[in-house]
Design a protein around this motif. Structure first.
Motif, mmCIF file in Angstrom:
data_model
loop_
_atom_site.group_PDB
_atom_site.id
_atom_site.type_symbol
_atom_site.label_atom_id
_atom_site.label_comp_id
_atom_site.label_asym_id
_atom_site.label_seq_id
_atom_site.Cartn_x
_atom_site.Cartn_y
_atom_site.Cartn_z
ATOM 1 N N SER A 1 0.828 -1.218 0.000
ATOM 2 C CA SER A 1 0.000 0.000 0.000
ATOM 3 C C SER A 1 0.852 1.253 0.000
ATOM 4 C CB SER A 1 -0.944 -0.013 1.208
ATOM 5 O OG SER A 1 -0.189 0.002 2.409
ATOM 6 N N GLN A 2 2.013 1.221 0.749
ATOM 7 C CA GLN A 2 2.905 2.393 0.745
ATOM 8 C C GLN A 2 3.516 2.606 -0.627
ATOM 9 O OE1 GLN A 2 5.683 1.617 3.862
ATOM 10 N NE2 GLN A 2 4.270 2.218 5.527
ATOM 11 N N GLN A 3 3.868 1.533 -1.292
ATOM 12 C CA GLN A 3 4.437 1.668 -2.628
ATOM 13 C C GLN A 3 3.410 2.241 -3.605
ATOM 14 O OE1 GLN A 3 5.893 -2.166 -3.662
ATOM 15 N NE2 GLN A 3 7.716 -2.058 -2.331
ATOM 16 N N ARG A 4 2.140 1.862 -3.392
ATOM 17 C CA ARG A 4 1.105 2.408 -4.280
ATOM 18 C C ARG A 4 0.933 3.897 -4.077
ATOM 19 N NH1 ARG A 4 -2.272 -1.635 -2.221
ATOM 20 N NH2 ARG A 4 -2.055 -3.633 -3.309
ATOM 21 N N ARG A 5 1.113 4.369 -2.816
ATOM 22 C CA ARG A 5 0.916 5.792 -2.534
ATOM 23 C C ARG A 5 2.035 6.655 -3.112
ATOM 24 N NH1 ARG A 5 0.215 4.178 2.897
ATOM 25 N NH2 ARG A 5 -1.926 3.571 3.388
ATOM 26 N N LYS A 6 3.207 6.101 -3.374
ATOM 27 C CA LYS A 6 4.317 6.886 -3.908
ATOM 28 C C LYS A 6 3.937 7.455 -5.275
ATOM 29 C CE LYS A 6 8.130 4.562 -1.548
ATOM 30 N NZ LYS A 6 9.369 3.781 -1.724
ATOM 31 N N VAL A 7 4.393 8.673 -5.493
ATOM 32 C CA VAL A 7 4.111 9.327 -6.772
ATOM 33 C C VAL A 7 4.988 8.698 -7.843
ATOM 34 C CG1 VAL A 7 4.098 11.492 -8.033
ATOM 35 C CG2 VAL A 7 3.527 11.454 -5.601
ATOM 36 N N MET A 8 4.316 8.267 -8.901
ATOM 37 C CA MET A 8 5.072 7.660 -9.998
ATOM 38 C C MET A 8 5.694 8.760 -10.850
ATOM 39 S SD MET A 8 4.682 4.474 -9.467
ATOM 40 C CE MET A 8 5.247 3.793 -11.023
ATOM 41 N N LEU A 9 7.022 8.720 -10.939
ATOM 42 C CA LEU A 9 7.734 9.717 -11.744
ATOM 43 C C LEU A 9 7.813 9.242 -13.185
ATOM 44 C CD1 LEU A 9 10.661 10.581 -9.335
ATOM 45 C CD2 LEU A 9 8.590 11.862 -9.718
ATOM 46 N N PRO A 10 7.811 10.188 -14.138
ATOM 47 C CA PRO A 10 7.959 9.777 -15.544
ATOM 48 C C PRO A 10 9.346 9.218 -15.816
ATOM 49 C CG PRO A 10 8.006 12.143 -15.346
ATOM 50 C CD PRO A 10 7.641 11.629 -13.997
ATOM 51 N N ARG A 11 9.483 8.586 -16.947
ATOM 52 C CA ARG A 11 10.765 7.955 -17.300
ATOM 53 C C ARG A 11 11.894 8.975 -17.427
ATOM 54 N NH1 ARG A 11 8.999 3.767 -22.082
ATOM 55 N NH2 ARG A 11 7.623 2.437 -20.833
ATOM 56 N N THR A 12 11.528 10.177 -17.895
ATOM 57 C CA THR A 12 12.564 11.187 -18.156
ATOM 58 C C THR A 12 12.894 12.003 -16.930
ATOM 59 O OG1 THR A 12 10.839 12.714 -18.831
ATOM 60 C CG2 THR A 12 11.826 11.388 -20.545
ATOM 61 N N ALA A 13 12.400 11.560 -15.743
ATOM 62 C CA ALA A 13 12.671 12.358 -14.544
ATOM 63 C C ALA A 13 14.158 12.367 -14.206
ATOM 64 C CB ALA A 13 11.878 11.806 -13.364
ATOM 65 N N GLY A 14 14.856 11.303 -14.582
ATOM 66 C CA GLY A 14 16.279 11.253 -14.246
ATOM 67 C C GLY A 14 17.182 12.041 -15.186
ATOM 68 N N LEU A 15 16.604 12.505 -16.294
ATOM 69 C CA LEU A 15 17.412 13.248 -17.275
ATOM 70 C C LEU A 15 17.366 14.718 -16.924
ATOM 71 C CD1 LEU A 15 16.220 11.379 -20.481
ATOM 72 C CD2 LEU A 15 18.206 10.886 -19.047
ATOM 73 N N ARG A 16 18.436 15.267 -16.415
ATOM 74 C CA ARG A 16 18.472 16.637 -15.943
ATOM 75 C C ARG A 16 18.980 17.594 -17.014
ATOM 76 N NH1 ARG A 16 15.107 16.843 -11.697
ATOM 77 N NH2 ARG A 16 15.561 15.169 -10.210
ATOM 78 N N THR A 17 19.900 17.164 -17.878
ATOM 79 C CA THR A 17 20.523 18.075 -18.847
ATOM 80 C C THR A 17 20.350 17.529 -20.246
ATOM 81 O OG1 THR A 17 22.664 16.983 -18.627
ATOM 82 C CG2 THR A 17 22.221 18.832 -17.134
ATOM 83 N N LEU A 18 20.632 18.419 -21.222
ATOM 84 C CA LEU A 18 20.554 18.032 -22.624
ATOM 85 C C LEU A 18 21.629 17.024 -22.980
ATOM 86 C CD1 LEU A 18 19.245 18.480 -25.409
ATOM 87 C CD2 LEU A 18 20.837 20.376 -25.749
ATOM 88 N N SER A 19 22.817 17.182 -22.376
ATOM 89 C CA SER A 19 23.916 16.268 -22.695
ATOM 90 C C SER A 19 23.597 14.855 -22.224
ATOM 91 C CB SER A 19 25.211 16.772 -22.043
ATOM 92 O OG SER A 19 25.031 16.865 -20.642
ATOM 93 N N GLU A 20 23.008 14.692 -21.011
ATOM 94 C CA GLU A 20 22.643 13.359 -20.531
ATOM 95 C C GLU A 20 21.650 12.700 -21.468
ATOM 96 O OE1 GLU A 20 21.208 13.626 -16.628
ATOM 97 O OE2 GLU A 20 23.069 14.350 -15.733
ATOM 98 N N MET A 21 20.649 13.465 -21.903
ATOM 99 C CA MET A 21 19.661 12.904 -22.817
ATOM 100 C C MET A 21 20.299 12.509 -24.139
ATOM 101 S SD MET A 21 16.024 14.485 -24.059
ATOM 102 C CE MET A 21 16.799 15.720 -25.074
ATOM 103 N N SER A 22 21.273 13.337 -24.636
ATOM 104 C CA SER A 22 21.950 13.012 -25.898
ATOM 105 C C SER A 22 22.760 11.738 -25.762
ATOM 106 C CB SER A 22 22.853 14.177 -26.320
ATOM 107 O OG SER A 22 22.094 15.352 -26.473
ATOM 108 N N GLU A 23 23.445 11.563 -24.620
ATOM 109 C CA GLU A 23 24.249 10.354 -24.422
ATOM 110 C C GLU A 23 23.355 9.116 -24.401
ATOM 111 O OE1 GLU A 23 26.378 10.975 -20.854
ATOM 112 O OE2 GLU A 23 27.736 12.492 -21.711
ATOM 113 N N ARG A 24 22.215 9.196 -23.697
ATOM 114 C CA ARG A 24 21.353 8.014 -23.621
ATOM 115 C C ARG A 24 20.732 7.684 -24.982
ATOM 116 N NH1 ARG A 24 18.153 7.513 -17.903
ATOM 117 N NH2 ARG A 24 19.904 7.967 -16.526
#
Length: 657
Positions: free
Chosen positions: A497-520
């Motif tokens: 139940s606690q895991q269900r309450r956590k806010v689901m982040l989008p896949r791109t939440a971990g991409l902070r900069t343009l360079s990180e996104m370009s590398e991936r």
């Protein structure tokens, strides 16, 4: 205008009611408060509005009366002549003409007094002019007492007239009084005309309807006509003459050979010859009535010769009937209807419209395929009906016949089992009542049901032996193990139940900069060059926008913001911070003040605006002194109401002084 629209005339009020309606409407629909301290223009408009509204009300009511009453010249000749006979065309037109003249006089009075009210110099004079205008209108209307009363009587009489359609298929009954015209009409139609053994029971036209050959026919019963000149006939007889003259119909001339009507056969024959010109271009039927008393064959030679003269010379069909015994009544009806149908078809063939119709009609004649003669065959419906003839011994016995033989309704009980479709007829009376679609319960029993049930039980035993129904969880024997298992299960449910309450982040939440996104994207096998180029363009645009905002803030802080035309849009004193506001995004922007001062709208400069304000305040000074916002404020002229301060004081009332 048809007879139905004539009947839909609204009631005509009397002269007194007419005045009450108009004047009360004027009082209700117009303002009622006026004071002498108002502007004179406002006082004039107040009373001019009263006069004009009264004029419009008179005009509307009189116009409705003149519009609803029919114009005799626009009606069908039959309706026009009938109204002339009943109400006198000259009196009718005179009454409507007087109302039309009254309407024009009222309009002229209103125009004259509105012109005088424009020059009224006080409330008293305007009020007196209004009273004079309404008084003259009322006087004109009171003089129309007699025309209004006459038109109301005409309206009531019109509403009681029968709805006669001059263009439909019509049978017209005429003859001497008391020869059986109304009795015949009651026999063949749904009408209920009064029948009495004396003359002139019928004093107006009566209409009934019948059906023949899937067509609707109207039958008109006319009052009796006597044999004397046209100018000596009264209103009752003239209604019959009008119908005979103007309606395209089949004429049924009734004769009473028994002379029980009070008129001889010779007099009845003379009347036929007198009104014969009205029968022109109309099929005519000579109806010999009351044959239960005297038939045509029973007449004396002299009277028979008079009747034969009508039959031979005038080409008239003769039908004998008796309304008392109903002998020949249907023959009269069928003969008259067939004669009128043939006459109408003949007239249409003689007309010019038939050619345009015949040009569009082609009658196909099929060619014979062999030499065999095939006569037309029409089934004899009578033979089929003989199957149900009670006198026929070979007819099929119906359920109602069986019911009649076994005691009738309430005694006979229908046996619903006799129509069951069973293999053996003797099974119909079995005790088992469960029957569906003609089958017994035994018909629905499966003979292999026992074998199928045993096979199903063997399959269940096999599955149970293999452990198909065993639980996946281990069986806990001891109480402690059961308690630990329940505690562990509760903790796991809590975590889920606690895991269900956590806010689901989008896949791109971990991409902070343009360079990180370009590398991936490169690692995944995609080309990120287009995304990088677009990001650079957006960054440049945002940088230019941010720079313009910063420059504007600097200019506003220095008090040098200039609009596009080169004029100073805002003067900011040194040391005074410019007003700023926040947008929804959180960025700070300067509030732009209006380029012009609305208080100076329409003024040349500020000096002229100040002068206008002074003049306004000067004009308002008198009203300010009286504590009034404008001249329309209600004023209480009496500061000390007499009913509060006059008379002897009573106990407990001294606080009023």
């Amino acid at each position: 205008m048809s007879a139905r629209s004539i009947k839909a005339i609204a009631p005509v009020p009397t002269a007194a009611d007419f005045l009450d309606i108009v004047l009360s409407k004027t009082q209700r629909k117009t303002p009622t408060v006026i004071h002498k301290n108002f502007k004179i223009s406002r006082i004039r408009n107040f009373y001019m509005r009263k006069v004009k509204f009264t004029q419009d009300s008179f005009d509307e009511k009189l116009g409705a009366i003149l519009t609803e009453f029919p114009i005799l010249d626009n009606l069908h000749p039959f309706l026009s002549s009938l109204l002339n006979v009943l109400y006198d065309k000259n009196h009718y037109k005179l009454a409507l003409g007087q109302l039309n003249t009254a309407r024009h006089l009222i309009d002229q009075v209103a125009k004259d007094y509105v012109r005088l009210l424009k020059f009224g110099d006080s409330l008293y004079r305007c009020k007196q002019l209004k009273r004079a205008a309404l008084g003259r209108m009322a006087t004109i209307m009171r003089r129309q007492k007699d025309p209004l009363a006459y038109l109301e009587q005409v309206r009531q009489h019109i509403s009681r007239l029968p709805a006669i359609d001059p263009n439909t298929r019509t049978l017209l009954i005429c003859g001497y009084p008391n020869v059986g015209k109304s009795s015949f009409m009651n026999k063949v139609t749904r009408a209920d005309v009064d029948v009495q053994p004396y003359a002139f029971t019928t004093k107006s036209l009566f209409v009934g309807h019948l059906d023949y050959k899937y067509l609707r026919w109207q039958v008109i019963d006319t009052p009796g006509v006597l044999d004397h000149p046209l100018e000596d006939m009264n209103t009752i007889e003239m209604q019959s003459i009008t119908a005979l003259a103007h309606l395209r119909s089949c004429v049924l001339y009734f004769m009473d050979l028994s002379e029980q009507c009070g008129y001889t056969v010779e007099a009845q024959c003379k009347l036929f010859h007198s009104i014969k010109p009205l029968f022109a271009n109309k099929p005519t039927i000579l109806v010999i009535n009351k044959i239960d008393v005297t038939r045509l064959e029973d007449l004396s030679p002299e009277n028979r010769a008079l009747v034969d003269e009508i039959i031979t010379k005038e080409d008239v069909k003769v039908v004998q009937a008796s309304c008392y015994t109903e002998e020949g009544v249907m023959d009269v009806k069928h003969t008259a209807c067939d004669a009128l149908l043939a006459h109408r078809v003949e007239n249409k063939l003689k007309g010019s419209k038939i050619n345009t119709v015949l040009n569009r009609i082609h009658v196909a004649q099929p060619k014979a395929r062999d030499d065999i003669v095939r006569e037309p065959f029409i089934p004899d419906i009578v033979k089929r009906r003989k199957k149900y003839d009670k006198t026929d011994p070979d007819r099929r016995k119906l359920e109602r016949d069986i019911e009649a033989e076994e005691g009738g309704a309430g005694v006979y009980n229908l046996n619903i089992k006799k129509n069951y479709l069973l293999e053996e007829p003797a099974w119909k009376d079995d005790i088992i009542p469960e029957i569906m679609d003609g089958h017994n319960i035994a018909d629905f029993i499966d003979p292999d049901i026992v074998e199928k049930l045993e096979a199903l039980e063997r399959e269940e035993e096999k599955l149970e032996a293999e452990g198909f129904y065993d639980s996946e969880e281990e069986i806990v024997d001891s109480e402690e193990e059961r308690y630990e298992a329940e505690t562990q299960l509760a903790q796991e449910q809590k975590k889920r139940s606690q895991q269900r309450r956590k806010v689901m982040l989008p896949r791109t939440a971990g991409l902070r900069t343009l360079s990180e996104m370009s590398e991936r994207l490169t690692a995944a096998g995609y080309d990120p060059s287009r995304i990088q180029a677009r990001a650079e363009i957006l960054a440049k645009a945002q940088g230019a926008k941010r720079k313009r905002a910063e420059d504007m803030d600097v200019e506003m802080a220095e008090g040098e913001w200039v609009d596009e035309n080169g004029d100073d849009a805002m003067d900011v004193d040194e040391g005074q911070s410019s007003k700023r506001g926040k947008t929804n995004g959180g960025s700070v922007v300067a509030k732009r003040h209006p380029a012009t001062n609305r208080q100076l709208a329409g003024m040349r400069n500020s000096e002229q605006a100040l002068k206008a304000v002074k003049l306004r305040n000067l004009g308002q000074r008198e009203r300010n002194r009286l504590a009034k916002a404008g001249e329309s404020d209600r004023a209480i002229k009496t500061k000390m109401p007499k009913h509060l301060f006059a008379g002897k004081r009573k106990a407990g009332k001294t606080d009023r002084r």
